[in-house]
Write an enzyme that holds these catalytic residues in place. Structure first.
Site, short mmCIF file in Angstrom:
data_model
loop_
_atom_site.label_atom_id
_atom_site.label_comp_id
_atom_site.label_asym_id
_atom_site.label_seq_id
_atom_site.Cartn_x
_atom_site.Cartn_y
_atom_site.Cartn_z
N SER A 1 7.26 -11.23 -3.19
CA SER A 1 8.61 -10.74 -2.89
C SER A 1 9.57 -11.91 -2.86
CB SER A 1 8.62 -10.06 -1.51
OG SER A 1 9.95 -9.78 -1.11
N TYR B 1 7.04 -10.31 7.52
CA TYR B 1 6.86 -9.93 6.11
C TYR B 1 7.16 -11.13 5.20
CZ TYR B 1 7.57 -7.53 1.66
OH TYR B 1 7.49 -7.15 0.33
P1 NAI Z 1 4.66 1.51 -1.55
O1 NAI Z 1 4.56 1.69 -0.08
O2 NAI Z 1 4.86 2.70 -2.41
O3 NAI Z 1 3.37 0.73 -2.10
C1 NAI Z 1 2.46 0.01 -1.31
C2 NAI Z 1 1.09 0.59 -1.57
O4 NAI Z 1 0.11 -0.22 -0.92
C3 NAI Z 1 0.96 2.01 -1.01
O5 NAI Z 1 0.40 2.87 -1.98
C4 NAI Z 1 0.02 1.83 0.18
O6 NAI Z 1 -0.76 2.97 0.46
C5 NAI Z 1 -0.83 0.65 -0.32
N1 NAI Z 1 -1.53 -0.01 0.78
C6 NAI Z 1 -1.03 -0.40 1.97
N2 NAI Z 1 -1.99 -0.94 2.72
C7 NAI Z 1 -3.13 -0.89 1.98
C8 NAI Z 1 -4.46 -1.31 2.22
N3 NAI Z 1 -4.80 -1.89 3.37
N4 NAI Z 1 -5.38 -1.13 1.23
C9 NAI Z 1 -5.04 -0.54 0.07
N5 NAI Z 1 -3.77 -0.13 -0.21
C10 NAI Z 1 -2.85 -0.30 0.75
O7 NAI Z 1 5.85 0.48 -1.78
P2 NAI Z 1 6.21 -0.44 -3.06
O8 NAI Z 1 7.66 -0.72 -2.94
O9 NAI Z 1 5.70 0.15 -4.30
O10 NAI Z 1 5.42 -1.79 -2.72
C11 NAI Z 1 4.49 -2.37 -3.61
C12 NAI Z 1 4.47 -3.87 -3.41
O11 NAI Z 1 5.77 -4.39 -3.73
C13 NAI Z 1 4.16 -4.33 -1.98
O12 NAI Z 1 3.27 -5.43 -2.03
C14 NAI Z 1 5.52 -4.79 -1.46
O13 NAI Z 1 5.38 -5.83 -0.51
C15 NAI Z 1 6.16 -5.29 -2.72
N6 NAI Z 1 7.63 -5.35 -2.68
C16 NAI Z 1 8.36 -4.20 -2.45
C17 NAI Z 1 9.74 -4.28 -2.43
C18 NAI Z 1 10.61 -3.09 -2.23
O14 NAI Z 1 11.84 -3.26 -2.14
N7 NAI Z 1 10.09 -1.87 -2.19
C19 NAI Z 1 10.44 -5.57 -2.66
C20 NAI Z 1 9.56 -6.69 -2.90
C21 NAI Z 1 8.21 -6.56 -2.90
#
Ligand code: NAI
Length: 268
Positions: A151, A164
């Site tokens: 990120s 975070y």
């Molecule tokens: P999201 O919440 O849809 O995706 C995160 C996924 O990780 C979810 O499907 C969740 O169930 C899974 N997850 C969480 N803990 C877990 C575990 N212990 N084992 C297996 N799976 C697990 O949100 P998004 O936005 O798609 O996030 C994806 C990545 O992008 C994350 O790493 C987040 O930090 C990163 N990110 C997101 C930003 C945003 O603005 N949404 C900005 C910058 C980075």
């Protein structure tokens, strides 16, 4: 373009958001994809359906990446294919505590929870999957590819909370250490998104607040856009493709320029 034909890819946290988008785009380019979820089986199956519609194969694996047992389950799934060409450590969590000066907003447990998924999880996954990444390298002659979803928080300190940002900063230095440590068989890079309009924000605020956030992101990013998952995935997949065969240890901002900030002197 079917440039990932014959390759096995694993995307953690691919039931939703950015993970789903990357999984489907890998499939559209020919990869067989191991879809991982921790809680929502129906969301993971939706990802698998989209992969099938793209004409590719997938398997769905329930696993908590923060535990060695979860990563062993991922290893078992990849072992069935005998190799792993691409590992995307995308699973992540946050705690929203946006006033970074409020040191009572986060507890020790918040830090431990975030580090367990965002930092220790990718390490455990790489530990479990390294032999299969090496096998793919031996079979193909090209370096296998690991991509960590980091990120802008990990390079600038801005973001949903201090814990975070610190966890993503740690993930970035792990990317550098392991890019050096796992070469030449395995390349390791990070993608650093800014805002992504996923449930990440949608679950943390009501519809009106989300719409306001999108407007404010559009107004404050140099490119005047608010990214969705596909915008990030298109750039992120460059790092696991052959086009990036000489790229390792790179932290790529895909954030519409958010990390640049605005110069008060710039003409707009
Ligand atoms: P999201 O919440 O849809 O995706 C995160 C996924 O990780 C979810 O499907 C969740 O169930 C899974 N997850 C969480 N803990 C877990 C575990 N212990 N084992 C297996 N799976 C697990 O949100 P998004 O936005 O798609 O996030 C994806 C990545 O992008 C994350 O790493 C987040 O930090 C990163 N990110 C997101 C930003 C945003 O603005 N949404 C900005 C910058 C980075």
């Amino acid at each position: 373009m079917r440039d990932f034909e014959g390759r096995i890819a694993l995307v953690t946290g691919s039931a939703t958001g950015l993970g789903r988008s990357m999984a489907v785009k890998l499939a559209e380019r020919g990869a067989t994809v191991i879809v991982n979820y921790s809680r929502s089986k129906s969301d993971a199956e939706e990802t698998a359906t989209e992969i099938g519609a793209a004409g590719a194969q997938s398997v769905v694996v329930k696993a908590d990446v923060s535990s060695p047992e979860g990563c062993a389950a991922l290893r078992d799934a990849a072992t069935a294919f005998g190799r792993l060409d691409i590992l995307i450590n995308n699973a992540g969590i946050t705690r929203h505590a946006r006033d970074h000066g409020d040191l009572d907003a986060l507890s020790k447990n918040d830090f431990m929870d975030l580090y367990a998924v965002n930092v220790v999880g990718p390490y455990l996954a790489m530990q479990a999957l390294k032999p299969l990444l090496q096998k793919a390298h031996e079979a193909s002659g090209r370096a296998s590819a690991v991509l960590n979803t980091s990120s802008i928080a990990g390079t600038t300190g801005i973001g949903s909370s201090v814990a975070y940002a610190a966890s993503k900063g740690a993930l970035n230095t792990m990317t550098l250490s392991l890019a050096r440590g796992l070469a030449p068989a395995i390349r390791v890079n990070s993608v650093c998104p800014g805002f992504i309009g996923t449930r990440w924000f949608k679950n943390a605020m009501d519809e009106e607040a989300f719409a306001k956030t999108v407007k404010s992101v559009e107004a404050t990013t140099p490119l005047n856009v608010a990214s969705g998952p596909d915008d990030i995935a298109d750039s992120a997949l460059f790092l696991v493709s052959d086009a990036a065969r000489h790229v390792t240890g790179e932290l790529l901002h895909v954030d519409a320029g958010l990390h640049l900030g605005f110069s008060p002197l710039a003409a707009r």
